[in-house]
Design a protein around this motif. Structure first.
Motif, PDB file in Angstrom:
ATOM      1  N   GLY A 133       0.812  -0.850  -0.220  1.00 35.19           N
ATOM      2  CA  GLY A 133      -0.473  -0.201  -0.057  1.00 35.19           C
ATOM      3  C   GLY A 133       0.569   1.200  -0.148  1.00 35.19           C
ATOM      4  O   GLY A 133       1.672   1.107  -0.211  1.00 35.19           O
ATOM      5  N   PRO A 134      -0.122   2.313   0.945  1.00 28.72           N
ATOM      6  CA  PRO A 134       0.900   3.660   0.360  1.00 28.72           C
ATOM      7  C   PRO A 134       2.105   3.576   0.938  1.00 28.72           C
ATOM      8  O   PRO A 134       2.962   4.432   0.862  1.00 28.72           O
ATOM      9  CB  PRO A 134       0.046   4.559   1.632  1.00 28.72           C
ATOM     10  N   ALA A 135       2.192   2.990   2.144  1.00 30.73           N
ATOM     11  CA  ALA A 135       3.481   3.474   3.068  1.00 30.73           C
ATOM     12  C   ALA A 135       4.832   2.263   2.025  1.00 30.73           C
ATOM     13  O   ALA A 135       5.828   2.854   2.305  1.00 30.73           O
ATOM     14  CB  ALA A 135       3.951   1.951   3.969  1.00 30.73           C
ATOM     15  N   THR A 136       4.489   1.721   1.291  1.00 38.51           N
ATOM     16  CA  THR A 136       5.261   0.784   0.319  1.00 38.51           C
ATOM     17  C   THR A 136       6.354   2.127  -1.017  1.00 38.51           C
ATOM     18  O   THR A 136       7.375   2.036  -1.566  1.00 38.51           O
ATOM     19  CB  THR A 136       5.083  -0.317  -1.190  1.00 38.51           C
ATOM     20  N   VAL A 137       5.109   2.867  -1.307  1.00 40.67           N
ATOM     21  CA  VAL A 137       5.317   4.458  -2.067  1.00 40.67           C
ATOM     22  C   VAL A 137       6.076   5.078  -1.376  1.00 40.67           C
ATOM     23  O   VAL A 137       7.140   5.222  -2.215  1.00 40.67           O
ATOM     24  CB  VAL A 137       3.989   5.045  -2.574  1.00 40.67           C
ATOM     25  N   VAL A 138       5.848   5.387  -0.344  1.00 36.18           N
ATOM     26  CA  VAL A 138       7.079   6.419   0.128  1.00 36.18           C
ATOM     27  C   VAL A 138       8.137   6.086   0.351  1.00 36.18           C
ATOM     28  O   VAL A 138       9.173   5.876   0.575  1.00 36.18           O
ATOM     29  CB  VAL A 138       5.981   6.467   1.932  1.00 36.18           C
ATOM     30  N   ARG A 139       8.406   4.311   1.029  1.00 38.09           N
ATOM     31  CA  ARG A 139       9.863   3.834   1.066  1.00 38.09           C
ATOM     32  C   ARG A 139      10.195   3.858  -0.196  1.00 38.09           C
ATOM     33  O   ARG A 139      11.275   3.836  -0.459  1.00 38.09           O
ATOM     34  CB  ARG A 139      10.052   2.639   0.925  1.00 38.09           C
ATOM     35  N   ALA A 140       9.833   3.894  -1.370  1.00 40.68           N
ATOM     36  CA  ALA A 140      10.635   3.898  -2.927  1.00 40.68           C
ATOM     37  C   ALA A 140      10.659   5.209  -3.151  1.00 40.68           C
ATOM     38  O   ALA A 140      11.623   5.241  -3.608  1.00 40.68           O
ATOM     39  CB  ALA A 140       9.475   3.039  -3.279  1.00 40.68           C
ATOM     40  N   LEU A 141      10.089   6.144  -2.979  1.00 32.86           N
ATOM     41  CA  LEU A 141      10.745   7.881  -3.170  1.00 32.86           C
ATOM     42  C   LEU A 141      11.633   7.831  -2.299  1.00 32.86           C
ATOM     43  O   LEU A 141      12.286   8.576  -2.779  1.00 32.86           O
ATOM     44  CB  LEU A 141       9.251   8.148  -2.671  1.00 32.86           C
ATOM     45  N   LEU A 142      11.374   7.291  -0.677  1.00 36.18           N
ATOM     46  CA  LEU A 142      12.460   7.944   0.250  1.00 36.18           C
ATOM     47  C   LEU A 142      14.195   6.766  -0.445  1.00 36.18           C
ATOM     48  O   LEU A 142      14.838   6.892  -0.390  1.00 36.18           O
ATOM     49  CB  LEU A 142      12.275   7.677   1.317  1.00 36.18           C
ATOM     50  N   ASP A 143      13.700   5.564  -0.719  1.00 32.83           N
ATOM     51  CA  ASP A 143      15.293   4.370  -2.033  1.00 32.83           C
ATOM     52  C   ASP A 143      15.941   5.492  -2.738  1.00 32.83           C
ATOM     53  O   ASP A 143      16.441   5.596  -2.871  1.00 32.83           O
ATOM     54  CB  ASP A 143      14.691   3.252  -2.379  1.00 32.83           C
ATOM     55  N   VAL A 144      15.161   5.806  -3.850  1.00 42.05           N
ATOM     56  CA  VAL A 144      15.638   6.379  -4.697  1.00 42.05           C
ATOM     57  C   VAL A 144      16.223   7.767  -4.543  1.00 42.05           C
ATOM     58  O   VAL A 144      17.452   8.825  -4.710  1.00 42.05           O
ATOM     59  CB  VAL A 144      14.692   7.316  -5.474  1.00 42.05           C
ATOM     60  N   LEU A 145      15.564   9.139  -3.284  1.00 43.26           N
ATOM     61  CA  LEU A 145      16.393  10.094  -2.811  1.00 43.26           C
ATOM     62  C   LEU A 145      17.196   9.821  -2.187  1.00 43.26           C
ATOM     63  O   LEU A 145      18.639  11.022  -1.784  1.00 43.26           O
ATOM     64  CB  LEU A 145      14.612  10.728  -2.371  1.00 43.26           C
ATOM     65  N   GLY A 146      17.283   8.792  -1.195  1.00 44.08           N
ATOM     66  CA  GLY A 146      18.698   8.897  -0.277  1.00 44.08           C
ATOM     67  C   GLY A 146      18.886   9.682   0.915  1.00 44.08           C
ATOM     68  O   GLY A 146      17.657  10.462   0.772  1.00 44.08           O
ATOM     69  N   ASP A 147      19.682   9.556   1.177  1.00 45.11           N
ATOM     70  CA  ASP A 147      19.704  10.385   2.650  1.00 45.11           C
ATOM     71  C   ASP A 147      20.294  12.229   2.120  1.00 45.11           C
ATOM     72  O   ASP A 147      20.000  12.803   3.164  1.00 45.11           O
ATOM     73  CB  ASP A 147      21.462   9.910   3.622  1.00 45.11           C
ATOM     74  N   ASP A 148      20.799  12.025   1.161  1.00 48.22           N
ATOM     75  CA  ASP A 148      21.147  13.431   1.260  1.00 48.22           C
ATOM     76  C   ASP A 148      19.299  14.035  -0.297  1.00 48.22           C
ATOM     77  O   ASP A 148      19.561  15.642   0.159  1.00 48.22           O
ATOM     78  CB  ASP A 148      21.354  13.949  -0.094  1.00 48.22           C
ATOM     79  N   GLY A 149      18.355  13.440  -0.523  1.00 47.57           N
ATOM     80  CA  GLY A 149      17.406  13.631  -0.706  1.00 47.57           C
ATOM     81  C   GLY A 149      16.528  14.368   0.526  1.00 47.57           C
ATOM     82  O   GLY A 149      16.594  14.061   1.454  1.00 47.57           O
ATOM     83  N   THR A 150      14.971  15.118  -0.559  1.00 49.07           N
ATOM     84  CA  THR A 150      14.054  15.605   0.697  1.00 49.07           C
ATOM     85  C   THR A 150      12.692  15.118  -0.021  1.00 49.07           C
ATOM     86  O   THR A 150      12.483  15.221  -1.412  1.00 49.07           O
ATOM     87  CB  THR A 150      13.861  16.855   0.506  1.00 49.07           C
ATOM     88  N   LEU A 151      11.531  14.687   0.367  1.00 49.47           N
ATOM     89  CA  LEU A 151      10.559  14.461  -0.267  1.00 49.47           C
ATOM     90  C   LEU A 151       9.588  15.635   0.653  1.00 49.47           C
ATOM     91  O   LEU A 151       9.061  15.396   1.703  1.00 49.47           O
ATOM     92  CB  LEU A 151      10.414  13.098  -0.010  1.00 49.47           C
ATOM     93  N   VAL A 152       8.938  15.782  -0.258  1.00 51.09           N
ATOM     94  CA  VAL A 152       7.712  17.047   0.539  1.00 51.09           C
ATOM     95  C   VAL A 152       6.100  16.267  -0.177  1.00 51.09           C
ATOM     96  O   VAL A 152       6.701  16.301  -1.604  1.00 51.09           O
ATOM     97  CB  VAL A 152       7.790  18.531  -0.406  1.00 51.09           C
ATOM     98  N   VAL A 153       4.508  16.803   0.215  1.00 51.41           N
ATOM     99  CA  VAL A 153       3.953  16.260   0.055  1.00 51.41           C
ATOM    100  C   VAL A 153       2.630  17.232   0.437  1.00 51.41           C
ATOM    101  O   VAL A 153       2.673  17.983   1.141  1.00 51.41           O
ATOM    102  CB  VAL A 153       3.525  14.790   0.734  1.00 51.41           C
ATOM    103  N   PRO A 154       1.983  17.378  -0.155  1.00 52.86           N
ATOM    104  CA  PRO A 154       0.188  18.494   0.635  1.00 52.86           C
ATOM    105  C   PRO A 154      -0.300  17.524   1.356  1.00 52.86           C
ATOM    106  O   PRO A 154      -0.291  16.722   1.321  1.00 52.86           O
ATOM    107  CB  PRO A 154      -0.159  18.718  -0.657  1.00 52.86           C
ATOM    108  N   THR A 155      -0.108  18.541   2.525  1.00 48.67           N
ATOM    109  CA  THR A 155      -1.064  17.614   3.351  1.00 48.67           C
ATOM    110  C   THR A 155      -2.680  18.477   3.983  1.00 48.67           C
ATOM    111  O   THR A 155      -2.762  19.365   5.349  1.00 48.67           O
ATOM    112  CB  THR A 155      -0.122  17.913   4.126  1.00 48.67           C
ATOM    113  N   GLN A 156      -2.776  19.155   3.240  1.00 50.20           N
ATOM    114  CA  GLN A 156      -3.481  19.935   3.233  1.00 50.20           C
ATOM    115  C   GLN A 156      -5.663  19.751   4.178  1.00 50.20           C
ATOM    116  O   GLN A 156      -5.467  18.375   4.221  1.00 50.20           O
ATOM    117  CB  GLN A 156      -4.205  20.969   1.575  1.00 50.20           C
ATOM    118  N   THR A 157      -6.238  20.504   4.366  1.00 48.35           N
ATOM    119  CA  THR A 157      -7.182  20.495   5.033  1.00 48.35           C
ATOM    120  C   THR A 157      -8.206  21.447   5.549  1.00 48.35           C
ATOM    121  O   THR A 157      -8.411  22.894   6.417  1.00 48.35           O
ATOM    122  CB  THR A 157      -6.539  20.620   6.867  1.00 48.35           C
TER     123      THR A 157
END
Length: 270
Positions: A46-70
């Motif tokens: 599920g969605p945790a796999t998508v997050v892990r895959a994105l972070l795998d690609v970006l690595g320790d020096d990368g940054t993942l940002v998402v909108p968390t609107q309310t």
């Protein structure tokens, strides 16, 4: 009872990461991601796999940002989906829970942002309606200083992402979801509006009204199509999803020129 077979393709953490690298996402990138989990196919985990895959690609020096609107933390007089009786408005304004960056759930942005919001090490910006969450090397700097009277302008994470020369990833999402274009609206003539929400102040919970730039995603699909015709956009597929990857500063600059010509809006009188 007959059941409907699952539709594919089957996506794993490894296959998603491979596909993202194939599109051109790189280690060390700062990326603002808009996503549709269902567009990918069947994702193992599920969605945790998508997050892990994105972070795998970006690595320790990368940054993942998402909108968390309310967006539900807003004036009930403006609600249309669904509307509520006018007799309720005063009680809603008095009772709406104040925004809490730690606990307030997202609304209308999908399950991947909601998953990242609670990810270990995630930080989130302070705006009661248009917050962003981030994980990675630049996360804190990007979400810091999000002003309550600046949903998506110069004092929002979008401007920090522009300074960081971030990229935008549309992972099964269309240009209608491209929050980046809103930063351009703050730099061209636009109406000013009152914007209300519940927030926590040094004096406690308050229903607060501020003046801000009017924003709308009207014609963002057309804007995105024009941008793609004229500027570099990497395209491909990850799982079953159509994916686009492009420069965030490039998209803002293009929108600043396109919107006044194709979707002019009168500025509010001084």
């Amino acid at each position: 009872m007959p059941t409907t077979p699952l539709s594919g393709p089957m996506c794993t953490r490894e296959s998603l990461a491979s596909g993202l690298r194939g599109i051109g996402l790189r280690a060390g990138d700062t990326v603002l991601a808009h996503s549709s989990l269902s567009s990918l196919g069947w994702v193992c985990g599920g969605p945790a796999t998508v997050v892990r895959a994105l972070l795998d690609v970006l690595g320790d020096d990368g940054t993942l940002v998402v909108p968390t609107q309310t967006g539900d933390n807003s004036d009930p007089a403006l609600w249309r989906d669904p509307p509520v009786p006018e007799s309720w408005w005063a009680d809603i304004r008095a009772s709406m829970p104040p925004y809490d960056a730690r606990t307030t759930p997202t609304r209308g942005v999908g399950v991947v942002p909601e998953t990242l919001r609670t990810w270990p090490g995630a930080v989130r910006s302070a705006h009661p309606q248009t917050s962003f969450a981030a994980v990675g090397a630049r996360a804190a700097a990007i979400v810091d200083g999000h002003a309550p009277d600046c949903r998506l302008g110069e004092r929002s994470p979008l401007a920090r992402l522009e300074e960081a020369e971030a990229r935008v990833l549309l992972l099964g999402a269309g240009y209608e979801s491209c929050t980046t274009f809103h930063l351009a609206e703050y730099r061209i003539p636009a109406p000013r509006v009152e914007n209300s929400f519940a927030m926590t102040t040094p004096q406690g919970r308050r229903w607060t009204t501020v003046r801000d730039t009017s924003i709308t995603d009207d014609r963002f699909g057309e804007l995105g199509a024009a941008f793609e015709r004229e500027r570099p956009v990497l395209r491909g597929r990850v799982g079953a999803a159509e994916v686009r990857l492009f420069s965030l500063p490039d998209a803002v600059a293009f929108a600043e020129a396109w919107l006044p010509r194709h979707r002019p809006r009168p500025a509010s009188p001084m």
